[in-house]
Design an enzyme around this catalytic site. Structure first.
Site, PDB file in Angstrom:
ATOM      1  N   SER A 135       0.834  -1.193   0.000  1.00  0.00           N
ATOM      2  CA  SER A 135       0.000   0.000   0.000  1.00  0.00           C
ATOM      3  C   SER A 135       0.881   1.261   0.000  1.00  0.00           C
ATOM      4  O   SER A 135       1.668   1.443  -0.932  1.00  0.00           O
ATOM      5  CB  SER A 135      -0.969  -0.052   1.188  1.00  0.00           C
ATOM      6  N   ASP A 158      -9.378  -4.441  -5.526  1.00  0.00           N
ATOM      7  CA  ASP A 158      -8.716  -3.576  -4.534  1.00  0.00           C
ATOM      8  C   ASP A 158      -8.765  -2.130  -5.040  1.00  0.00           C
ATOM      9  O   ASP A 158      -8.133  -1.799  -6.047  1.00  0.00           O
ATOM     10  CB  ASP A 158      -7.269  -4.036  -4.340  1.00  0.00           C
ATOM     11  N   HIS A 182      -8.108  -5.239  -0.263  1.00  0.00           N
ATOM     12  CA  HIS A 182      -6.855  -4.570   0.108  1.00  0.00           C
ATOM     13  C   HIS A 182      -6.244  -5.172   1.364  1.00  0.00           C
ATOM     14  O   HIS A 182      -5.071  -4.924   1.658  1.00  0.00           O
ATOM     15  CB  HIS A 182      -7.109  -3.074   0.302  1.00  0.00           C
TER      16      HIS A 182
END
Length: 215
Positions: A116, A184, A197
């Site tokens: 991320s 995601d 995610h």
């Protein structure tokens, strides 16, 4: 997009208690001159030593896959929050650490892991700007050319630049595994599955196999 990221980040923060109990042990500071150092940049608000969702499980899996090699780890020191300078701070720390570690341990190799916002940190560090991505930033430092051959693999998960239609190209492309779970919203333009995610623990074994094949 930013709202969805906040929801995912809150989900991570909410699981902090479980993560503290479940995360495998991994040395946050690099041991002196191991064969391989795993340098991990965690996601926004992600708990765990190297990162509960990605860093910790990837490190554990790689220890099993890289038989006969000694491993150490380093958790990139940065806020991993929603500050506009957070990723830039991680970018600077990752480059400074790997550069100094490579000088101290000339035979050591590195596996870079980013999840991320941490993927933004790694992207920037290898010369791929995350400016304009969710919790991204302009590049503030890049790994020097002398260090580049020592980077065995780059493992990216939920990489925000993919939602911009970007990816890792150039020198590091063949050494990069960039995983985006279906739906995601952080890495897939138009994605609507926030839970996707948070699913990347499921990819730890695949990522470790890829990295071990590059060592």
């Amino acid at each position: 997009m930013r709202i969805r990221l906040c929801l995912a980040a809150l989900s991570l923060a909410g699981g902090a208690g479980l993560a503290t109990l479940s995360a495998p042990s991994a040395t946050a500071a690099a041991a002196a001159c191991s064969d391989v150092e795993v340098v991990s940049a965690r996601g926004t608000f992600e708990p765990g030593t190297l990162g509960f969702i990605v860093g910790d499980p990837v490190y554990s899996a790689l220890k099993k896959k890289a038989a006969g090699k000694s491993l150490s780890s380093y958790a990139v020191n940065y806020p991993a929050n929603l500050s506009p300078t957070s990723a830039a701070q991680g970018n600077a720390d990752l480059v400074n650490h790997v550069r100094s570690q490579a000088a101290a341990c000339p035979n050591q190799r590195f596996v870079l892991v980013g999840y991320s916002q941490g993927a933004n940190v790694v992207d920037n560090s290898i010369g791929i700007s995350s400016a304009g991505a969710v919790v991204g930033s302009p590049i503030v430092a890049t790994l020097p050319a002398a260090v580049e051959p020592k980077v065995a693999a780059v493992l990216l998960f939920g990489n925000p630049i993919r939602a911009l239609g970007k990816s890792v190209t150039g020198t590091y492309q063949s050494r990069t595994l960039d995983i985006c779970a279906k739906g995601d919203p952080v890495c897939e333009r138009g994605g609507g599955d926030t839970g996707a995610h948070l699913s990347y623990r499921d990819d730890a074994d695949t990522a470790a196999t890829f990295a071990a094949g590059k060592l």
